[in-house]
Design an enzyme around this catalytic site. Sequence first.
Site, PDB file in Angstrom:
ATOM      1  N   ARG A 107      11.125  15.666  -1.100  1.00  0.00           N
ATOM      2  CA  ARG A 107       9.694  15.281  -1.166  1.00  0.00           C
ATOM      3  C   ARG A 107       8.904  16.540  -0.838  1.00  0.00           C
ATOM      4  O   ARG A 107       9.068  17.127   0.233  1.00  0.00           O
ATOM      5  CB  ARG A 107       9.384  14.175  -0.157  1.00  0.00           C
ATOM      6  CG  ARG A 107       7.889  14.016   0.074  1.00  0.00           C
ATOM      7  CD  ARG A 107       7.543  12.780   0.857  1.00  0.00           C
ATOM      8  NE  ARG A 107       7.704  11.592   0.044  1.00  0.00           N
ATOM      9  CZ  ARG A 107       7.235  10.383   0.373  1.00  0.00           C
ATOM     10  NH1 ARG A 107       6.578  10.214   1.507  1.00  0.00           N
ATOM     11  NH2 ARG A 107       7.422   9.352  -0.410  1.00  0.00           N
ATOM     12  N   HIS A 134       5.809  10.197  -8.637  1.00  0.00           N
ATOM     13  CA  HIS A 134       6.628   9.481  -7.633  1.00  0.00           C
ATOM     14  C   HIS A 134       7.578   8.519  -8.376  1.00  0.00           C
ATOM     15  O   HIS A 134       7.421   7.302  -8.296  1.00  0.00           O
ATOM     16  CB  HIS A 134       5.700   8.723  -6.677  1.00  0.00           C
ATOM     17  CG  HIS A 134       6.362   8.256  -5.426  1.00  0.00           C
ATOM     18  ND1 HIS A 134       7.664   8.579  -5.087  1.00  0.00           N
ATOM     19  CD2 HIS A 134       5.894   7.470  -4.398  1.00  0.00           C
ATOM     20  CE1 HIS A 134       7.961   8.019  -3.934  1.00  0.00           C
ATOM     21  NE2 HIS A 134       6.917   7.344  -3.490  1.00  0.00           N
ATOM     22  N   GLN A 137       9.555   5.387  -6.731  1.00  0.00           N
ATOM     23  CA  GLN A 137       8.702   4.238  -6.423  1.00  0.00           C
ATOM     24  C   GLN A 137       8.545   3.326  -7.633  1.00  0.00           C
ATOM     25  O   GLN A 137       8.650   2.105  -7.537  1.00  0.00           O
ATOM     26  CB  GLN A 137       7.312   4.744  -5.984  1.00  0.00           C
ATOM     27  CG  GLN A 137       6.344   3.634  -5.678  1.00  0.00           C
ATOM     28  CD  GLN A 137       6.755   2.842  -4.447  1.00  0.00           C
ATOM     29  OE1 GLN A 137       7.005   3.420  -3.405  1.00  0.00           O
ATOM     30  NE2 GLN A 137       6.842   1.518  -4.567  1.00  0.00           N
ATOM     31  N   ASP A 225      -3.384   1.941  -4.752  1.00  0.00           N
ATOM     32  CA  ASP A 225      -2.751   2.924  -3.864  1.00  0.00           C
ATOM     33  C   ASP A 225      -3.860   3.522  -3.002  1.00  0.00           C
ATOM     34  O   ASP A 225      -5.051   3.331  -3.281  1.00  0.00           O
ATOM     35  CB  ASP A 225      -2.029   4.002  -4.704  1.00  0.00           C
ATOM     36  CG  ASP A 225      -1.200   4.968  -3.849  1.00  0.00           C
ATOM     37  OD1 ASP A 225      -0.942   4.667  -2.662  1.00  0.00           O
ATOM     38  OD2 ASP A 225      -0.808   6.039  -4.368  1.00  0.00           O
ATOM     39  N   CYS A 266       2.362   0.692  -3.282  1.00  0.00           N
ATOM     40  CA  CYS A 266       3.588   1.385  -2.858  1.00  0.00           C
ATOM     41  C   CYS A 266       3.699   1.496  -1.350  1.00  0.00           C
ATOM     42  O   CYS A 266       4.793   1.707  -0.833  1.00  0.00           O
ATOM     43  CB  CYS A 266       3.676   2.765  -3.514  1.00  0.00           C
ATOM     44  SG  CYS A 266       2.393   3.916  -2.960  1.00  0.00           S
ATOM     45  N   ARG A 294      13.056  -0.222  -3.093  1.00  0.00           N
ATOM     46  CA  ARG A 294      13.279   1.230  -3.041  1.00  0.00           C
ATOM     47  C   ARG A 294      14.745   1.493  -2.724  1.00  0.00           C
ATOM     48  O   ARG A 294      15.384   2.356  -3.317  1.00  0.00           O
ATOM     49  CB  ARG A 294      12.391   1.875  -1.957  1.00  0.00           C
ATOM     50  CG  ARG A 294      10.896   1.848  -2.237  1.00  0.00           C
ATOM     51  CD  ARG A 294      10.533   2.740  -3.404  1.00  0.00           C
ATOM     52  NE  ARG A 294      10.941   4.121  -3.189  1.00  0.00           N
ATOM     53  CZ  ARG A 294      10.263   5.029  -2.480  1.00  0.00           C
ATOM     54  NH1 ARG A 294       9.105   4.713  -1.929  1.00  0.00           N
ATOM     55  NH2 ARG A 294      10.717   6.267  -2.353  1.00  0.00           N
TER      56      ARG A 294
END
Length: 308
Positions: A107, A134, A137, A225, A266, A294
């Site tokens: 990340r 991402h 996700q 988000d 998320c 996830r």
Amino acid sequence: MNHFLDIHLTDPKDLRSIIDHASAMKTARLGRPRGALDDDQPLKDRMVALIFEKPSTRTRVSFDVGVRQMGGQTMVLSGSDMQLGHGETIADTARVLSRYVDLIMIRTFDEAVLTEMAEYATVPVINGLTDRTHPCQIMADVMTFEEHRGPIKGKKVVWSGDGNNVCASFLHAAGQFGFDLTFTGPPTLDPEPEFVDLARAKGSTIVIERDPDKAVAGADLVVADTWVSMHDAQSARERRHNQLRPYQVNAELMAKAKPDALFMHCLPAHRDEEATSEVMDGPHSVIFDEAENRLHAQKAIMRWCLEL
Ligand code: CP
Ligand code: NVA
């Protein structure tokens, strides 16, 4: 080398098999304690490095638990504690880590760090979020949608808010899984045109609609988000909030989507900013299923990377 760098860079057949595999592995574990090993232990004797240059709860814990369930071992590394954070090149870091571990998840901020890591690593590299995308996700989100509502192909997804990294991966997924996406938000926070064009080129209907009420009409899924991502300047916070407030997902907005529309986020969320607690904890919401998935989606991604 099976790197998992982005959804649009992965073959749609592979994406489908990853989702199906994730669902099968989830079912196989039903009722078992979280720490129980999977029967086949596909990652036995494998070592996985998890590198974080930004904070994380879900990505960190779900990758770590996933590797352990599959019988492997992990090391969780903070970018700032590594020489990477003190001037060692990404290329050298990638070549060194490849001598110790079987798989690298990173990340980071700049997407170029991820791509350089993948270029020089001799083991697979997984994108655990960059400023731009991402993908893990959205694999979990597609899995979650299909668990609740069946195939996502042909469905209408509405993204309300900032056209950020998570939105970008939704656009990639639209093209690869064959669903449509309407973005609603202010023009200054539109998704990157490159991502919109890519989804359109693959046959998805991508609509930019400034009016959130119009945007959600006929939606099968509404997604929100955070208004300020980890890579955004904190100084932009107030301006972003002012621009994005009309795009809050609240009960009134959800009522304009299809009656059986799902709501996703998320996480982490700023409750009562981008979405109200009423929606997040309400009947449309599947936010904690997303978080759980996830784990299952990433286990399948790791197995795909290692061909196990
Ligand atoms: N959704 C997500 O990636 O969460 P974390 O930042 O906690 O990993
Ligand atoms: N858009 C958010 C997602 C966090 C998982 C961020 O990048 O901070």
